[in-house]
Design a protein around this motif. Structure first.
Motif, PDB file in Angstrom:
ATOM      1  N   ARG A  70     -20.973 -18.667   3.746  1.00 37.65           N
ATOM      2  CA  ARG A  70     -20.374 -17.548   4.450  1.00 37.65           C
ATOM      3  C   ARG A  70     -21.032 -16.261   3.881  1.00 37.65           C
ATOM      4  NH1 ARG A  70     -18.675 -19.879   8.701  1.00 37.65           N
ATOM      5  NH2 ARG A  70     -16.757 -20.931   8.463  1.00 37.65           N
ATOM      6  N   ARG A  76     -21.712 -16.223   9.286  1.00 32.82           N
ATOM      7  CA  ARG A  76     -20.377 -15.753   9.002  1.00 32.82           C
ATOM      8  C   ARG A  76     -19.499 -16.586   9.797  1.00 32.82           C
ATOM      9  NH1 ARG A  76     -20.031  -9.568   7.680  1.00 32.82           N
ATOM     10  NH2 ARG A  76     -21.067 -10.305   5.784  1.00 32.82           N
ATOM     11  N   ASN A  77     -19.657 -16.790  10.938  1.00 36.03           N
ATOM     12  CA  ASN A  77     -18.481 -17.116  11.863  1.00 36.03           C
ATOM     13  C   ASN A  77     -18.728 -18.573  12.249  1.00 36.03           C
ATOM     14  OD1 ASN A  77     -17.267 -14.488  11.818  1.00 36.03           O
ATOM     15  ND2 ASN A  77     -18.736 -13.969  13.537  1.00 36.03           N
ATOM     16  N   THR A  78     -19.579 -19.243  11.947  1.00 33.43           N
ATOM     17  CA  THR A  78     -20.147 -20.677  12.310  1.00 33.43           C
ATOM     18  C   THR A  78     -19.018 -21.510  11.725  1.00 33.43           C
ATOM     19  OG1 THR A  78     -22.503 -20.099  12.109  1.00 33.43           O
ATOM     20  CG2 THR A  78     -21.792 -22.320  12.044  1.00 33.43           C
ATOM     21  N   ASN A 101     -13.135 -24.111   8.099  1.00 33.46           N
ATOM     22  CA  ASN A 101     -12.219 -24.087   9.273  1.00 33.46           C
ATOM     23  C   ASN A 101     -11.341 -25.158   9.460  1.00 33.46           C
ATOM     24  OD1 ASN A 101     -14.950 -22.408  10.500  1.00 33.46           O
ATOM     25  ND2 ASN A 101     -13.490 -21.381  10.587  1.00 33.46           N
ATOM     26  N   THR A 124     -13.971 -21.573  17.741  1.00 32.26           N
ATOM     27  CA  THR A 124     -14.825 -20.360  16.864  1.00 32.26           C
ATOM     28  C   THR A 124     -15.274 -19.375  17.751  1.00 32.26           C
ATOM     29  OG1 THR A 124     -15.236 -22.041  15.038  1.00 32.26           O
ATOM     30  CG2 THR A 124     -16.599 -20.156  15.164  1.00 32.26           C
ATOM     31  N   THR A 127     -12.895 -16.796  18.471  1.00 27.41           N
ATOM     32  CA  THR A 127     -12.811 -15.893  17.277  1.00 27.41           C
ATOM     33  C   THR A 127     -14.113 -15.201  16.865  1.00 27.41           C
ATOM     34  OG1 THR A 127     -12.842 -17.778  15.841  1.00 27.41           O
ATOM     35  CG2 THR A 127     -10.672 -17.230  16.945  1.00 27.41           C
ATOM     36  N   ASP A 128     -15.042 -15.629  17.456  1.00 26.60           N
ATOM     37  CA  ASP A 128     -16.250 -14.598  17.064  1.00 26.60           C
ATOM     38  C   ASP A 128     -16.177 -13.344  16.990  1.00 26.60           C
ATOM     39  OD1 ASP A 128     -17.892 -16.871  16.455  1.00 26.60           O
ATOM     40  OD2 ASP A 128     -18.914 -17.088  18.301  1.00 26.60           O
ATOM     41  N   ARG A 132     -13.693  -7.736  11.647  1.00 26.78           N
ATOM     42  CA  ARG A 132     -13.687  -7.923  10.063  1.00 26.78           C
ATOM     43  C   ARG A 132     -13.632  -6.372   9.361  1.00 26.78           C
ATOM     44  NH1 ARG A 132     -15.016 -12.000   6.479  1.00 26.78           N
ATOM     45  NH2 ARG A 132     -15.901 -13.152   8.328  1.00 26.78           N
ATOM     46  N   ARG A 155      -9.464  -9.997  10.271  1.00 27.89           N
ATOM     47  CA  ARG A 155      -9.971 -10.430   8.837  1.00 27.89           C
ATOM     48  C   ARG A 155     -10.187  -9.063   8.245  1.00 27.89           C
ATOM     49  NH1 ARG A 155     -14.367 -14.746  11.098  1.00 27.89           N
ATOM     50  NH2 ARG A 155     -14.739 -12.847  12.451  1.00 27.89           N
ATOM     51  N   LEU A 164      -8.193 -17.299   9.450  1.00 35.50           N
ATOM     52  CA  LEU A 164      -8.146 -17.412  10.646  1.00 35.50           C
ATOM     53  C   LEU A 164      -6.884 -18.023  11.212  1.00 35.50           C
ATOM     54  CD1 LEU A 164     -11.974 -17.646  12.010  1.00 35.50           C
ATOM     55  CD2 LEU A 164     -10.341 -15.481  12.119  1.00 35.50           C
TER      56      LEU A 164
END
Length: 330
Positions: A70, A76-78, A101, A124, A127-128, A132, A155, A164
């Motif tokens: 992360r 960061r979002n994978t 997740n 995901t 939510t990409d 943040r 976030r 999330l």
């Protein structure tokens, strides 16, 4: 979809390519430890779409590896799914706080594992673009002008327990009946969120949300509590294996922390944060409807609490007005 699976068990590493090939997901890279996984992730010519990490590994466990991943901007979002045979809920909650997740328990249900990978990817993708926010960001902007809507989830940098919404739903959906009995959920609603949103610069709004999270975490004695921000000033909190907070005393205690004055606008004035906390509930037992029904019920209780306080406030104001002596002009 390009997958990376990390597990120290050679039998698992032999099984996963077969499972995902049958599911028409043949592009999978394998690693037997965290260091090898980080080497794969460092390859500038390859980017993975979903990561599966074993929790229990020697040298670097899956939770530590998740934290390291992360910290990589590309990942960061994978979606990250943990592979685990552990039943210790604290380890699983730590994995979510580290950025996971979802999780899949061993021995695997092959069909469910493939389904959860596909769902994680789809969720995901939606939510990409979840912003943040950083409370320490000092970029000056016009109050009320934000790159997101009031109803959007966000976030907050450095708040690991704030995950999330769909990740919190994944956590809740997989709890066993035994663990459901030890689970408590409550919602917190920031009052006058519309006015706060309009008065704040973006980093000030992040400060406000951070102060609410910190106040709840300080009052509730549960270091592994997971939370999410749903948007519209609503937080959901899930506790596992701890005594539920006393209600409505928890609200008074949270206000006592907020009143210490750490939530300030840039000009030094107090934000005057106030919250309504709903009566804690246990999750819905039905797995298919558990997440929606449980979240809706918890949020409904916080909303009812806010409305009842507002009604009481109006009644008190009317009573004061009725008992105020009249002014007689001579």
């Amino acid at each position: 979809m390009r997958l990376l699976a990390v597990d120290d068990d050679p039998l698992i590493l032999d099984l996963l390519p077969l499972v995902f090939k049958q599911a028409d997901l043949p592009d999978i890279t394998l690693a037997s430890n965290g260091s090898a996984a980080l080497n794969h992730l460092a390859d500038p010519d390859v980017e993975y779409d979903c990561l599966l990490l074993d929790v229990e590994m020697p040298e670097m466990d899956g939770i530590t590896l998740c934290e390291r991943i992360r910290a990589l901007p590309r990942y960061r979002n994978t979606p990250i799914l943990m592979l685990t045979s552990v039943t210790d809920h604290k380890r699983i909650e730590s994995a979510f706080a580290a950025g996971a997740n979802d999780y899949i328990t061993k021995p695997f249900d092959v069909k469910e594992m493939v389904t959860r990978v596909r769902v994680a990817r789809r969720m995901t993708e939606t939510t990409d673009l979840v912003p943040r926010l950083d409370p320490l960001d000092q970029i000056v902007a016009e109050p009320g002008h934000h790159a997101f809507d009031l109803a959007d989830p966000v976030r907050i940098s450095h708040l690991n327990q704030l995950i999330l919404p769909f990740s919190l739903g994944n956590y809740l959906s997989q709890l066993s009946r035994r663990r459901l009995d030890a689970c408590t959920i409550f919602a917190t609603k920031v009052e006058d969120i519309d006015g706060l949103f309009a008065r704040c610069q973006t980093h000030e709004f992040a400060i406000a949300l951070t102060e609410v999270v910190d106040a709840i975490s300080e009052v509730v004695d549960c270091p592994h509590m997971l939370m999410t921000y749903q948007g519209d000033g609503v937080f959901l909190s899930i506790m596992q294996g701890s005594e539920p907070p006393q209600w409505p005393e928890i609200e008074d205690k949270v206000h006592a922390v907020l009143d210490q004055g750490a939530a300030l606008f840039d000009d030094g004035t107090s934000m005057g944060l106030s919250v309504s906390i709903g009566n804690p509930i246990t999750p819905n037992a039905s797995r298919n409807q558990r997440v929606k029904k449980t979240f809706d019920r918890a949020i409904g209780r916080a909303m009812m609490r806010e409305k009842s306080k507002a009604k009481l406030g109006r009644a008190s104001a009317a009573a004061r007005k009725a008992t105020t002596p009249g002014v007689h002009l001579v």
